[in-house]
Scaffold this motif. Structure first.
Motif, PDB file in Angstrom:
ATOM      1  N   ILE A   1       0.846  -1.199   0.000  1.00  0.00           N
ATOM      2  CA  ILE A   1       0.000   0.000   0.000  1.00  0.00           C
ATOM      3  C   ILE A   1       0.880   1.247   0.000  1.00  0.00           C
ATOM      4  O   ILE A   1       0.657   2.206  -0.743  1.00  0.00           O
ATOM      5  CB  ILE A   1      -0.967   0.004   1.212  1.00  0.00           C
ATOM      6  CG1 ILE A   1      -2.035  -1.076   1.012  1.00  0.00           C
ATOM      7  CG2 ILE A   1      -1.611   1.372   1.409  1.00  0.00           C
ATOM      8  CD1 ILE A   1      -2.959  -1.271   2.189  1.00  0.00           C
ATOM      9  N   ARG A   2       1.912   1.205   0.818  1.00  0.00           N
ATOM     10  CA  ARG A   2       2.829   2.324   0.919  1.00  0.00           C
ATOM     11  C   ARG A   2       3.471   2.628  -0.434  1.00  0.00           C
ATOM     12  O   ARG A   2       3.586   3.777  -0.851  1.00  0.00           O
ATOM     13  CB  ARG A   2       3.915   1.968   1.934  1.00  0.00           C
ATOM     14  CG  ARG A   2       4.960   3.024   2.154  1.00  0.00           C
ATOM     15  CD  ARG A   2       6.122   2.411   2.901  1.00  0.00           C
ATOM     16  NE  ARG A   2       7.346   2.703   2.211  1.00  0.00           N
ATOM     17  CZ  ARG A   2       8.297   3.502   2.730  1.00  0.00           C
ATOM     18  NH1 ARG A   2       8.131   4.015   3.929  1.00  0.00           N
ATOM     19  NH2 ARG A   2       9.376   3.751   2.058  1.00  0.00           N
ATOM     20  N   ALA A   3       3.892   1.554  -1.133  1.00  0.00           N
ATOM     21  CA  ALA A   3       4.565   1.731  -2.414  1.00  0.00           C
ATOM     22  C   ALA A   3       3.660   2.478  -3.401  1.00  0.00           C
ATOM     23  O   ALA A   3       4.095   3.406  -4.070  1.00  0.00           O
ATOM     24  CB  ALA A   3       4.970   0.382  -2.984  1.00  0.00           C
TER      25      ALA A   3
ATOM     26  N   ALA B   1      -1.196   5.374   8.211  1.00  0.00           N
ATOM     27  CA  ALA B   1      -0.114   6.344   8.024  1.00  0.00           C
ATOM     28  C   ALA B   1       0.351   6.336   6.560  1.00  0.00           C
ATOM     29  O   ALA B   1       0.532   7.398   5.962  1.00  0.00           O
ATOM     30  CB  ALA B   1       1.038   6.026   8.961  1.00  0.00           C
ATOM     31  N   CYS B   2       0.514   5.135   6.002  1.00  0.00           N
ATOM     32  CA  CYS B   2       0.956   5.019   4.601  1.00  0.00           C
ATOM     33  C   CYS B   2      -0.055   5.665   3.656  1.00  0.00           C
ATOM     34  O   CYS B   2       0.306   6.399   2.740  1.00  0.00           O
ATOM     35  CB  CYS B   2       1.108   3.558   4.203  1.00  0.00           C
ATOM     36  SG  CYS B   2       2.396   2.695   5.077  1.00  0.00           S
ATOM     37  N   LEU B   3      -1.331   5.389   3.897  1.00  0.00           N
ATOM     38  CA  LEU B   3      -2.380   5.939   3.046  1.00  0.00           C
ATOM     39  C   LEU B   3      -2.432   7.464   3.123  1.00  0.00           C
ATOM     40  O   LEU B   3      -2.489   8.144   2.104  1.00  0.00           O
ATOM     41  CB  LEU B   3      -3.736   5.369   3.455  1.00  0.00           C
ATOM     42  CG  LEU B   3      -4.090   3.991   2.910  1.00  0.00           C
ATOM     43  CD1 LEU B   3      -5.338   3.479   3.605  1.00  0.00           C
ATOM     44  CD2 LEU B   3      -4.326   4.054   1.404  1.00  0.00           C
ATOM     45  N   ALA B   4      -2.394   7.967   4.350  1.00  0.00           N
ATOM     46  CA  ALA B   4      -2.518   9.411   4.558  1.00  0.00           C
ATOM     47  C   ALA B   4      -1.411  10.143   3.814  1.00  0.00           C
ATOM     48  O   ALA B   4      -1.637  11.188   3.202  1.00  0.00           O
ATOM     49  CB  ALA B   4      -2.466   9.741   6.040  1.00  0.00           C
ATOM     50  N   ARG B   5      -0.227   9.583   3.862  1.00  0.00           N
ATOM     51  CA  ARG B   5       0.913  10.201   3.216  1.00  0.00           C
ATOM     52  C   ARG B   5       0.663  10.417   1.726  1.00  0.00           C
ATOM     53  O   ARG B   5       0.958  11.475   1.179  1.00  0.00           O
ATOM     54  CB  ARG B   5       2.113   9.295   3.418  1.00  0.00           C
ATOM     55  CG  ARG B   5       3.330   9.743   2.711  1.00  0.00           C
ATOM     56  CD  ARG B   5       4.343   8.656   2.846  1.00  0.00           C
ATOM     57  NE  ARG B   5       5.580   9.075   2.229  1.00  0.00           N
ATOM     58  CZ  ARG B   5       6.751   8.602   2.591  1.00  0.00           C
ATOM     59  NH1 ARG B   5       6.839   7.740   3.565  1.00  0.00           N
ATOM     60  NH2 ARG B   5       7.832   9.006   1.981  1.00  0.00           N
ATOM     61  N   GLY B   6       0.102   9.394   1.081  1.00  0.00           N
ATOM     62  CA  GLY B   6      -0.174   9.520  -0.336  1.00  0.00           C
ATOM     63  C   GLY B   6      -1.247  10.557  -0.620  1.00  0.00           C
ATOM     64  O   GLY B   6      -1.127  11.345  -1.550  1.00  0.00           O
ATOM     65  N   PHE B   7      -2.270  10.568   0.216  1.00  0.00           N
ATOM     66  CA  PHE B   7      -3.398  11.455  -0.053  1.00  0.00           C
ATOM     67  C   PHE B   7      -3.102  12.914   0.244  1.00  0.00           C
ATOM     68  O   PHE B   7      -3.851  13.788  -0.167  1.00  0.00           O
ATOM     69  CB  PHE B   7      -4.637  10.993   0.712  1.00  0.00           C
ATOM     70  CG  PHE B   7      -5.380   9.912  -0.018  1.00  0.00           C
ATOM     71  CD1 PHE B   7      -6.431  10.235  -0.849  1.00  0.00           C
ATOM     72  CD2 PHE B   7      -4.999   8.589   0.099  1.00  0.00           C
ATOM     73  CE1 PHE B   7      -7.101   9.246  -1.550  1.00  0.00           C
ATOM     74  CE2 PHE B   7      -5.668   7.590  -0.591  1.00  0.00           C
ATOM     75  CZ  PHE B   7      -6.728   7.916  -1.422  1.00  0.00           C
TER      76      PHE B   7
END
Length: 553
Positions: free
Chosen positions: A78-80, A110-116
């Motif tokens: 997901i992070r990638a 945390a990973c998702l939020a970073r992308g959004f």
DNA sequence: ATAGGGTTAG
């Protein structure tokens, strides 16, 4: 150590060090032949490796066939995708995860939020992630919270960010830091310093990133006094030797146009790395010393450091300002040797450089060659066309951009307004200015007001320009008044020029005394009463002894 | 093992 573990370590190191396509392929064939690809720990490492090599396809392939998906593996994949702004995929993976046996944890969010935080449709996306986090029982989690707060503030949603912050019972230092810099990002540096005081008051020990967070909001010369006090605090707390703090201070002083201090901080950094050098070079560029930028860039190349895309883009910016295509072409050929010419940042900077150096053809050719054009490349080309007087082509590009589904930002409108100024298109300028807010929800900033004033002023409608400025929300930036003043000069309207000059002095005065009071409060907190007295004396001299009512604590 | 914090294109 077993041979298996050894291999893991080797490839883990491998994944951090090498970033070429060749090594991806080598590793890939190696891994598929061995049993390693079945190991859950190793799979996560491998996804990370693919991520670093922009090879999301391999990451996805590995993930899809992997039998036991640990929460680590889910999060890594997901992070990638989130990091590469492939938000649709990231989100659908997340939905898939929700219906699987493995439940998301704080890292997932945390990973998702970073992308959004950097997407166009941020608000909805972030609220959705936040909501899901709450449902998963992670609404008050530190890791999850810090990532979401950061994303909210990067997107300018400071109210959401601070609401979440106050709801978390015992924030750790990282959480305080994220909120501090969040206020800075959104232009509320004063709230950041207020929060810093609260943080100290509650017995939290600031770390180097607290200092970095405090510098984020200090973005222009009027804040130099505050910037100095932040620097002083770093020295006092012995946090100035940390290299990240050093870089942040260099860029803070650069934004405050105090290059001498930026340079002295840089000198104090023991082993300046590429980022530190870039901070200093960016500083000279911000302060308009473009010759020095080129000189330092050359020094850096001689020293054997390999510049990255960010630095190259900045240096190209200086070539553009020097309007000498020889410098620009030299950097361009260097860029090709480095293999950075396909990078969109570099390419946009090249377009800007060529159009500002008068070689519009090269700029257009570069633009045509970009496979996936983004908002920045469109903005560069619109600005370039406008600069050369091709107003209708500039507007055509604007419509092309809209058709591609790109959302125009404040720079787009700045470029369009500049186009109108160059071609003397008053009505078109006023129209696009109206649409900017009503159709695209972009709030006008100083530069946009400056263009409107210029358009009105150039058309000789000085009174209307004056009324326009007076109708703006206070405080009015002196740059806007400055634009009007120069129009008054051109049209030789001395009467209005005097009125405007008066306004400029007024606004500067007001600003100065507010800052002085704030700074004196900082000193007061640390018992520097001598400084407080000095500052307050200065204030009574300049504003009749009346102190504005501002409180930090 | 997966986050989070230094420079950042127009």
């Amino acid at each position: 150590m077993s041979s298996q573990t050894q291999l893991r370590l080797i490839i883990y190191e491998f994944s951090r060090k090498f970033q070429t396509k060749l090594s991806t392929q080598k590793l890939h064939s190696f891994v598929t032949k061995s049993q390693l690809a079945r190991d859950p720990f190793f799979a996560t490492q491998l996804v990370r490796f693919y991520e670093l090599n922009d090879d999301l396809l391999s990451a996805r392939k590995l993930f899809d066939v992997f039998p036991e998906r640990s929460v680590f593996l889910w999060n890594s994949v997901i992070r990638a995708f989130a990091k590469a702004h492939r938000l649709g995929t990231a989100y659908s993976l997340f939905s898939e995860m929700l219906s699987s046996d493995t439940k998301p944890d704080s890292f997932t969010f945390a990973c998702l939020a970073r992308g959004f935080s950097e997407s166009f449709d941020t608000t909805e996306g972030l609220r959705c992630i936040h909501g899901n986090a709450i449902v998963s029982g992670l609404g008050f989690d530190q890791i999850c919270g810090s990532a979401i707060i950061k994303a909210y503030s990067k997107a300018g949603l400071i109210v959401e960010a601070s609401k979440l912050f106050v709801s978390i019972p015992e924030p750790d230092v990282a959480l305080w830091n994220v909120m501090l810099s969040g206020y800075g990002c959104c232009g509320f540096w004063d709230k950041g310093i207020y929060l810093f005081n609260v943080m100290l008051h509650r017995g939290n020990r600031p770390d180097c990133y607290t200092m970095v967070g405090l510098t984020t909001g200090l973005i222009d010369p009027s804040l130099l006094l505050i910037a100095c006090s932040v620097h002083g605090f770093c020295l006092k707390m012995n946090l100035d030797s940390h290299s990240h703090v050093g870089c942040a201070l260099v860029s803070m002083y650069s934004r405050c146009k105090c290059i001498a201090s930026a340079f002295s901080v840089f000198r104090s950094i023991l082993e300046p790395d590429l980022v530190a050098c870039s901070s200093l070079i960016t500083g000279y560029s911000k302060c308009g010393n473009h010759k020095e930028v080129l000189y330092l860039f050359n020094e850096l190349r001689m020293s054997g450091k390999k510049p990255d895309c960010v630095l190259v883009a900045i240096v190209l910016g200086s070539c553009a300002e020097l309007s000498n295509s020889l410098y620009g072409q030299e950097v361009h050929s260097y860029v090709i040797r480095l293999g950075l010419e396909l990078d969109i940042k570099v390419c946009s900077a090249l377009i800007d450089m060529y159009s500002k150096c008068g070689i519009l053809d090269s700029a257009m050719a570069l633009f045509a060659g970009i496979p996936e054009k983004n908002i920045v490349s469109f903005n560069s080309v619109i600005l370039g066309l406008g600069l050369h007087g091709f107003a209708s082509s500039a507007f055509e590009k604007f419509h092309e951009m809209l058709e591609m589904g790109l959302k125009p930002d404040e720079v787009t409108f700045s470029a369009l307004l500049s186009t109108c100024c160059h071609s003397g298109l008053l009505h078109e300028g006023q129209e696009i200015f109206m649409r900017m807010k009503s159709d695209f929800g972009v709030e006008p900033k100083t530069e946009h007001h400056v263009y409107i004033v210029k358009l009105l002023g150039m058309a000789g409608i000085l009174e209307e320009a004056f009324d326009y400025v007076m109708s703006l929300r206070r405080p009015i930036d002196s740059g806007i008044w400055g634009a009007l003043l120069s129009c008054c000069e051109i049209h030789e309207n001395t009467h209005l020029a005097e009125v405007v000059a008066e306004k400029i002095l007024e606004s500067e005065e007001e600003r100065r005394s507010v800052y002085q009071v704030m700074l004196s409060n900082v000193y007061a907190r640390y018992g520097r009463w001598d400084e407080v007295e000095r500052l307050r004396d200065g204030i009574s001299d300049s504003s009749g002894g009346k102190l504005p009512g501002i409180s930090w604590v």
